[in-house]
Motif scaffolding. Structure first.
Motif, PDB file in Angstrom:
ATOM      1  N   GLY A 101       0.754  -1.142  -0.094  1.00 25.85           N
ATOM      2  CA  GLY A 101      -0.003  -0.016   0.098  1.00 25.85           C
ATOM      3  C   GLY A 101       0.716   1.212   0.015  1.00 25.85           C
ATOM      4  O   GLY A 101       0.598   2.104  -0.597  1.00 25.85           O
ATOM      5  N   GLU A 102       1.722   1.264   0.740  1.00 25.84           N
ATOM      6  CA  GLU A 102       2.795   2.393   0.745  1.00 25.84           C
ATOM      7  C   GLU A 102       3.354   2.651  -0.432  1.00 25.84           C
ATOM      8  O   GLU A 102       3.778   3.740  -0.941  1.00 25.84           O
ATOM      9  CB  GLU A 102       3.786   2.380   1.949  1.00 25.84           C
ATOM     10  N   ALA A 103       4.038   1.415  -1.329  1.00 27.23           N
ATOM     11  CA  ALA A 103       4.858   1.601  -2.311  1.00 27.23           C
ATOM     12  C   ALA A 103       3.807   2.168  -3.468  1.00 27.23           C
ATOM     13  O   ALA A 103       4.038   3.069  -4.231  1.00 27.23           O
ATOM     14  CB  ALA A 103       5.067   0.296  -2.890  1.00 27.23           C
ATOM     15  N   VAL A 104       2.387   1.668  -3.541  1.00 29.21           N
ATOM     16  CA  VAL A 104       1.677   2.292  -4.478  1.00 29.21           C
ATOM     17  C   VAL A 104       1.387   3.611  -4.317  1.00 29.21           C
ATOM     18  O   VAL A 104       1.181   4.359  -5.251  1.00 29.21           O
ATOM     19  CB  VAL A 104       0.108   1.307  -4.334  1.00 29.21           C
ATOM     20  N   GLY A 105       1.298   4.029  -3.133  1.00 29.16           N
ATOM     21  CA  GLY A 105       0.979   5.336  -2.625  1.00 29.16           C
ATOM     22  C   GLY A 105       1.989   6.189  -3.200  1.00 29.16           C
ATOM     23  O   GLY A 105       2.058   7.437  -3.777  1.00 29.16           O
ATOM     24  N   ILE A 106       3.522   5.886  -3.135  1.00 31.06           N
ATOM     25  CA  ILE A 106       4.677   6.728  -3.570  1.00 31.06           C
ATOM     26  C   ILE A 106       4.276   6.599  -5.081  1.00 31.06           C
ATOM     27  O   ILE A 106       4.751   7.887  -5.636  1.00 31.06           O
ATOM     28  CB  ILE A 106       5.860   5.770  -3.060  1.00 31.06           C
ATOM     29  N   ILE A 107       4.080   5.485  -5.911  1.00 32.24           N
ATOM     30  CA  ILE A 107       3.977   5.537  -7.190  1.00 32.24           C
ATOM     31  C   ILE A 107       3.189   6.462  -7.598  1.00 32.24           C
ATOM     32  O   ILE A 107       3.305   7.375  -8.839  1.00 32.24           O
ATOM     33  CB  ILE A 107       3.820   4.117  -7.646  1.00 32.24           C
ATOM     34  N   MET A 108       1.785   6.463  -7.060  1.00 25.18           N
ATOM     35  CA  MET A 108       0.721   7.465  -7.418  1.00 25.18           C
ATOM     36  C   MET A 108       1.113   8.927  -7.306  1.00 25.18           C
ATOM     37  O   MET A 108       1.011   9.695  -8.254  1.00 25.18           O
ATOM     38  CB  MET A 108      -0.374   7.242  -6.333  1.00 25.18           C
ATOM     39  N   GLU A 109       1.726   9.202  -6.289  1.00 21.45           N
ATOM     40  CA  GLU A 109       2.196  10.412  -6.195  1.00 21.45           C
ATOM     41  C   GLU A 109       3.346  10.986  -7.055  1.00 21.45           C
ATOM     42  O   GLU A 109       3.129  12.018  -7.699  1.00 21.45           O
ATOM     43  CB  GLU A 109       2.927  10.936  -4.530  1.00 21.45           C
ATOM     44  N   LEU A 126      -0.591   8.684 -11.004  1.00 21.53           N
ATOM     45  CA  LEU A 126      -1.491   7.818 -11.551  1.00 21.53           C
ATOM     46  C   LEU A 126      -2.262   7.231 -10.659  1.00 21.53           C
ATOM     47  O   LEU A 126      -2.395   7.696  -9.277  1.00 21.53           O
ATOM     48  CB  LEU A 126      -0.227   6.409 -11.791  1.00 21.53           C
ATOM     49  N   THR A 127      -3.596   6.637 -11.069  1.00 19.33           N
ATOM     50  CA  THR A 127      -4.505   5.957 -10.157  1.00 19.33           C
ATOM     51  C   THR A 127      -3.664   5.043  -9.336  1.00 19.33           C
ATOM     52  O   THR A 127      -2.679   4.416  -9.749  1.00 19.33           O
ATOM     53  CB  THR A 127      -5.796   5.618 -10.897  1.00 19.33           C
ATOM     54  N   ASP A 128      -4.740   4.649  -8.294  1.00 25.26           N
ATOM     55  CA  ASP A 128      -4.157   3.417  -7.555  1.00 25.26           C
ATOM     56  C   ASP A 128      -4.008   2.012  -8.376  1.00 25.26           C
ATOM     57  O   ASP A 128      -3.064   1.357  -8.209  1.00 25.26           O
ATOM     58  CB  ASP A 128      -4.932   3.247  -6.314  1.00 25.26           C
ATOM     59  N   GLU A 129      -4.870   1.872  -9.361  1.00 26.33           N
ATOM     60  CA  GLU A 129      -4.625   0.642 -10.180  1.00 26.33           C
ATOM     61  C   GLU A 129      -3.740   0.802 -11.071  1.00 26.33           C
ATOM     62  O   GLU A 129      -3.086  -0.051 -11.349  1.00 26.33           O
ATOM     63  CB  GLU A 129      -6.169   0.598 -10.866  1.00 26.33           C
ATOM     64  N   GLN A 130      -3.490   1.803 -11.623  1.00 28.61           N
ATOM     65  CA  GLN A 130      -2.415   2.069 -12.376  1.00 28.61           C
ATOM     66  C   GLN A 130      -1.008   2.131 -11.719  1.00 28.61           C
ATOM     67  O   GLN A 130      -0.120   1.228 -12.325  1.00 28.61           O
ATOM     68  CB  GLN A 130      -2.377   3.440 -13.089  1.00 28.61           C
ATOM     69  N   ALA A 131      -0.808   2.458 -10.732  1.00 27.18           N
ATOM     70  CA  ALA A 131       0.345   2.505  -9.802  1.00 27.18           C
ATOM     71  C   ALA A 131       0.610   0.946  -9.283  1.00 27.18           C
ATOM     72  O   ALA A 131       1.526   0.399  -9.448  1.00 27.18           O
ATOM     73  CB  ALA A 131       0.074   3.385  -8.395  1.00 27.18           C
ATOM     74  N   PHE A 132      -0.466   0.340  -8.975  1.00 24.33           N
ATOM     75  CA  PHE A 132      -0.523  -1.281  -8.648  1.00 24.33           C
ATOM     76  C   PHE A 132      -0.045  -2.003  -9.983  1.00 24.33           C
ATOM     77  O   PHE A 132       0.953  -2.739  -9.798  1.00 24.33           O
ATOM     78  CB  PHE A 132      -1.678  -1.894  -8.170  1.00 24.33           C
ATOM     79  N   GLU A 133      -0.286  -1.782 -11.197  1.00 21.63           N
ATOM     80  CA  GLU A 133       0.136  -2.339 -11.981  1.00 21.63           C
ATOM     81  C   GLU A 133       1.615  -1.970 -12.737  1.00 21.63           C
ATOM     82  O   GLU A 133       2.291  -3.158 -13.138  1.00 21.63           O
ATOM     83  CB  GLU A 133      -0.910  -1.774 -13.531  1.00 21.63           C
ATOM     84  N   THR A 143       9.621   1.349  -0.676  1.00 19.79           N
ATOM     85  CA  THR A 143       9.319   2.114   0.501  1.00 19.79           C
ATOM     86  C   THR A 143      10.690   2.473   1.156  1.00 19.79           C
ATOM     87  O   THR A 143      10.669   3.727   1.991  1.00 19.79           O
ATOM     88  CB  THR A 143       8.285   1.493   1.347  1.00 19.79           C
ATOM     89  N   ARG A 144      11.539   1.946   1.034  1.00 22.53           N
ATOM     90  CA  ARG A 144      12.922   2.070   1.994  1.00 22.53           C
ATOM     91  C   ARG A 144      13.870   3.252   1.120  1.00 22.53           C
ATOM     92  O   ARG A 144      14.415   3.760   1.926  1.00 22.53           O
ATOM     93  CB  ARG A 144      13.734   0.710   2.153  1.00 22.53           C
TER      94      ARG A 144
END
Length: 236
Positions: A188-196, A200-207, A228-229
């Motif tokens: 979840g934290e990694a997806v949030g970093i990619i989104m920001e 991107l949307t959360d779906e795009q970031a997870f992809e 995250t690190r």
């Protein structure tokens, strides 16, 4: 009728097992729990000088020896795994208990037996560790003197192993749940970093995360942990 000393010892068993159950379930990590089980076996079971635990990893089809009270037990476990035979492996594989009154007179385990004798093992007693849901491995008891494990030791050991198996299964379940929660949190934290960073949307970031995981042949949680690190987002 039991003699006075035997009667006193039998009367002490309920308190012994109640105290044991409380102490085992109070242990922290699974590793600490396994080591304490081995130590308590030496304290609780007549004739037992040393003890160890072998666990079965059915996914990898291999054995692990995570707990031992001395180097002799560790060497015994190593010898059995190198020979691919021995009483502890039999107990873990076939879900059964075993008793070796005199290792020097044993006809089983032709590769392991002479190595056990060289290690100074006189007698052994072992119990499979199981619950209604799973077979976990074996608890193995050692003595340097032959013939020290009587029927009473076998009975107490069986009850001890039953308590130990429940404690191990509970600890493993807790560790799995904790690992799953940590993994979800890191993803979840990694997806949030990619989104920001990439808007991107959360779906795009997870992809993005999933695609890099597949391309790099790396587990999703490891990719997420790295992001995250370090804060660095890999190109896909």
């Amino acid at each position: 009728m039991p003699e006075g000393g035997d009667r006193k010892r039998i009367d002490a068993y309920p308190r012994l097992f109640a105290d044991m159950a409380r102490e085992l379930f109070a242990q922290g990590s699974t590793e600490e729990l396994l080591q304490r089980i081995a130590q308590m076996a030496v304290e609780a079971i007549d004739g037992c000088e040393e003890a160890g635990i072998i666990l079965v990893d059915r996914r990898k089809r291999e054995f692990q020896a995570p707990a031992a009270t001395c180097e002799m037990v560790r060497e015994s476990d190593r010898a059995q795994m190198e020979c691919n035979e021995g009483p502890c492996l039999d107990a873990a594989r076939h879900e059964q208990s075993f008793r070796v009154d005199d290792m020097a007179d044993e006809s089983r385990w032709p590769c392991y037996r002479p190595r056990a004798v060289d290690l100074g093992i006189g007698a052994m007693l072992g119990f499979d560790l199981y619950t209604y849901e799973d077979h976990l491995g074996a608890l193995d008891l050692y003595a340097r003197t032959p013939g020290v494990f009587d029927d009473d030791a076998r009975e107490v050991g069986w009850v001890f192993a039953s308590h130990a198996a429940l404690a191990i299964a509970g600890s493993q379940r807790e560790a799995t749940l904790r690992e799953g929660y940590t993994t979800r949190q890191e993803i979840g934290e990694a997806v949030g970093i990619i989104m920001e960073r990439r808007r991107l949307t959360d779906e795009q970031a997870f992809e993005v995360l999933k695609t890099y995981s597949m391309n790099a042949n790396t587990k999703l949680r490891e990719v997420a942990r790295r992001i995250t690190r370090t804060g660095e987002i890999p190109d896909v």
